[in-house]
Design an enzyme around this catalytic site. Structure first.
Site, PDB file in Angstrom:
ATOM      1  N   SER A 555     -57.601 -20.164   0.957  1.00  0.00           N
ATOM      2  CA  SER A 555     -56.652 -20.639  -0.040  1.00  0.00           C
ATOM      3  C   SER A 555     -56.369 -22.047   0.303  1.00  0.00           C
ATOM      4  O   SER A 555     -56.660 -22.856   1.382  1.00  0.00           O
ATOM      5  CB  SER A 555     -55.167 -19.890   0.323  1.00  0.00           C
ATOM      6  OG  SER A 555     -54.150 -20.624  -0.097  1.00  0.00           O
ATOM      7  N   TYR A 568     -48.675 -16.414   6.390  1.00  0.00           N
ATOM      8  CA  TYR A 568     -49.886 -16.511   5.461  1.00  0.00           C
ATOM      9  C   TYR A 568     -50.632 -17.701   5.891  1.00  0.00           C
ATOM     10  O   TYR A 568     -51.925 -17.615   5.960  1.00  0.00           O
ATOM     11  CB  TYR A 568     -49.164 -16.485   4.183  1.00  0.00           C
ATOM     12  CG  TYR A 568     -50.250 -16.595   2.918  1.00  0.00           C
ATOM     13  CD1 TYR A 568     -51.061 -15.317   2.752  1.00  0.00           C
ATOM     14  CD2 TYR A 568     -50.766 -17.694   2.270  1.00  0.00           C
ATOM     15  CE1 TYR A 568     -51.802 -15.391   1.480  1.00  0.00           C
ATOM     16  CE2 TYR A 568     -51.612 -17.833   1.363  1.00  0.00           C
ATOM     17  CZ  TYR A 568     -52.281 -16.778   0.981  1.00  0.00           C
ATOM     18  OH  TYR A 568     -53.085 -16.671  -0.051  1.00  0.00           O
TER      19      TYR A 568
END
Length: 678
Positions: A555, A568
């Protein structure tokens, strides 16, 4: 509009081809003669409709038929230059074609056109080939069928075989068909129903005779210690051997595999005669063109360790290649095509089963089906007589036939990922599903791995049949579950080439609201999960020795510090560094490891649908339905990132263009300056 004669032929062909006891996949051909109209003169014409080259009877449609003018086809006998030049006649078939379109005429066209019967079937039934490959096949044919079926000595398919069968039919007015030595059967009739009935009668009569008169133990006594292992043990050993065997079978070119532990295979391997019969090879041309002249058979008992089996398989593979080279050298002439590869297409492991190989999964599966046909043929021949296949010299004439080489050269260029086996986690939805879809479209065999088995199987079914994709359950945070999913991949497709670590979830919370459970869950699924998947897959990739790709869907958050996202983003940073670490470690094995850093992908995302989207929308103070546009507006390109954009990046990273790239992270974020890599 389909001609009624053609429609009747297609229906008969589909019925015959639907039952494997009648013929194997893509084996045999059928024909019908009838009347059409000359589009130039308006005069009636006698036409021949015949299954074209490369088609399959069970799935035959009108486009798979070749349509020829019968007068012109029969007139070819007047210019036939003799058996030494019979290959030239195949090109002459093109001058007999009627109309546009349709399939290319096959080598067997002469058989159908020259035989004086309105309807002709040429099939490869196990029972018929058992008679055809018996040492005393001619005598057995007379004993079983009397004057209703004639014997045709072995002759390579072609124009002369058509001439021979036409003459034999003319000389045997009571005959409804013939046994083709070493090959199969041909039957005929005045009507389509009569031809079909005659074909089925020959097949069933042969099968009944073998059952009633054959020896009860055609393969001899059982070999103690070679019996099939219990199912769980058998499949575990198959999975443990699969990567090694695929690597050996792919020495010359990459192959996809198929595994079968059907009783017909394991029983054969447990028999006394199996080694000697396997060494004789197959006989029917359709069989050995797909299985090679003979298989590689492991000469160790069922309880041999995996380590001992691997060592022996490597030795036997070297011997097989040398033997195949000798076979080629012994029979090749100055104008023979170059050797096409010396690796086995069938590998037999006593107590375990059969591994078969091909350029794609369908070809690998069909090769295995053909070897099962060959086992059935050997059983029937040995029950009545002695199995006597055609000679290696004749096999070579067909395997390296100029016409066969021309057929191979006409095959379409393979897609970029054909022959590659991809394992994609979290692939039942969102980014993973888009990746699986793209890889399948580019020719890969795909394993859709997901926590939800039902959704995984449904997503796989959307990609095609099980030759294209399968769905498996995979809790990536559980080592045993991951290994089971990798084992399922090895058994389904023979190996693994491409791994995509995509499974993920996210809980959008600030530091003080993030619990230990939240932290552990996200790290278990993404950091630990990627590690477990990469570890299990790497073992197979290294054992295969074929290189490969590991892709991490990380990401932009791995480098960009977004708000309220500690767990996350930290685990994504962990994944990003795993890419660098594994690129260094696996590079010596030819395995490339790369990562992709997407921006927030809202559309179709399972993560966003599960509450992450609502949380992120609240964090940024926008409506949830506007979140995708919000992400787009903050990028340089002002364009939303969708799952297909990530799939495109996976395609490029794992394709041939970036074969020298490893340890790279590609941003797919429409340009987020704060996430630029540096």
């Amino acid at each position: 509009m389909t001609n009624p004669t053609a429609a009747e032929l297609i229906a008969r062909s589909n019925r015959l081809g639907a039952d494997p006891k009648n013929t194997n996949y893509a084996g045999g051909n059928t024909s019908a003669k009838g009347t059409g109209t000359d589009p130039v003169t308006g005069e009636p014409l006698e036409l021949l409709w015949v299954k074209g080259s490369g088609g399959d009877l069970g799935t035959l449609t009108e486009s798979g038929l070749a349509v020829l003018r019968l007068d012109r086809l029969r007139a070819l006998e007047n210019v036939y230059p003799g058996i030494e030049r019979e290959d030239e006649m195949v090109a002459a078939f093109d001058y007999c074609l009627h109309g546009k379109g349709g399939a290319a005429p096959s080598i067997d066209t002469a058989m159908h056109g020259l035989v004086d019967a309105a309807h002709v079937d040429h099939l490869h039934p196990d029972s018929g080939i058992a008679i055809a490959t018996s040492a005393d096949g001619e005598e057995l044919t007379a004993k079983i069928f009397g004057d209703r079926v004639a014997w045709v000595p072995w002759r390579r398919p072609g124009f002369q075989l058509g001439v021979d069968i036409a003459a034999i039919k003319a000389a045997n007015p009571r005959a409804v068909g013939c046994i083709l030595g070493g090959h199969g059967i041909t039957a005929w009739g005045d009507t389509s129903d009569e031809a079909e009935s005659n074909s089925l009668w020959i097949i069933q009569t042969a099968a009944n005779y073998i059952t009633e008169h054959g020896r009860p133990d055609p393969f001899g006594a059982a070999r103690p210690g070679f019996e099939a292992l219990p199912e769980t043990e058998r499949r575990a050993k198959a999975a443990a051997l699969a990567a090694t065997i695929r690597g050996l079978a792919s020495t010359d070119k990459p192959m996809v595999g198929h595994f079968s532990d059907a009783p017909v295979v394991t029983d054969f391997l447990a028999s006394e005669k199996a080694p000697a019969l396997a060494a004789l090879g197959t006989s029917c041309p359709d069989h050995f063109l797909r299985t090679k002249v003979k298989p590689l058979i492991l000469n160790l008992p069922a309880d041999a360790t995996v380590e001992a089996s691997i060592e022996r398989l490597r030795e036997l593979h070297a011997e097989y290649r040398a033997d195949y080279q000798s076979y080629y050298d012994a029979h090749a002439t100055a104008d023979s095509p170059a050797i096409r590869g010396a690796d086995p297409l069938i590998v037999l492991v006593p107590g375990v089963g059969m591994f078969s190989y091909g350029a794609n999964k369908q070809t690998a599966r069909v090769a295995g089906e053909f070897y099962i046909n060959a086992i059935n043929v050997m059983r029937g021949a040995e029950a009545l007589s002695t199995y006597t296949p055609i000679s290696d010299a004749e096999k070579f004439r067909i395997e390296y036939w100029a016409l066969e080489e021309a057929k191979l050269q006409r095959m379409p260029k393979p897609k970029t990922h054909q022959g590659r086996i991809a394992f994609v986690t979290g692939a039942a939805s969102g980014i993973g599903k888009a990746i699986a879809t793209r890889l399948a479209a580019e020719g890969a065999c795909v394993v859709v791995a997901d926590l939800d088995l039902e959704k995984a199987q449904a997503a796989a079914a959307e990609l095609g049949n099980t030759d294209v994709a399968i769905g498996v359950a995979a809790n990536v945070a559980d080592a045993a579950g991951v290994q089971a999913a990798i084992d399922a991949t090895l058994l389904a497709f023979g190996g693994i080439d491409l791994v995509v670590n995509n499974a993920g979830l996210s809980l959008s919370k600030p530091l003080l609201e993030t619990t230990e459970k939240d932290w552990d869950l996200q790290h278990d699924v993404m950091a630990k999960g990627s590690f477990l998947v990469s570890k299990a897959a790497a073992k197979a990739l290294i054992e295969q020795g074929m290189g490969g790709d590991v892709i991490y869907i990380s990401s932009k958050n791995s480098v960009f510090a977004g708000p309220n996202n500690i767990a996350y983003s930290a685990t994504k940073a962990d994944q990003a560094h795993q890419v660098r670490l594994l690129a260094v470690e696996l590079g010596e094995h030819g395995v490339r490891v790369n990562g992709i850093n997407p921006d927030g992908v809202v559309r179709g995302s399972g993560i966003f649908a599960a509450g992450w989207g609502a949380n992120r929308a609240a964090t940024y103070g926008v409506k949830e339905e506007d979140l995708g546009q919000f992400y787009a507006n903050r990028t340089i390109l002002k364009r939303e990132v969708v799952p297909e954009n990530v799939a495109d990046a996976v395609y490029v990273l794992t394709g041939p263009e970036l074969s020298r790239t490893t340890g790279l992270h590609i941003p797919v974020d429409s340009g987020v300056a704060a996430a630029f890599l540096r």
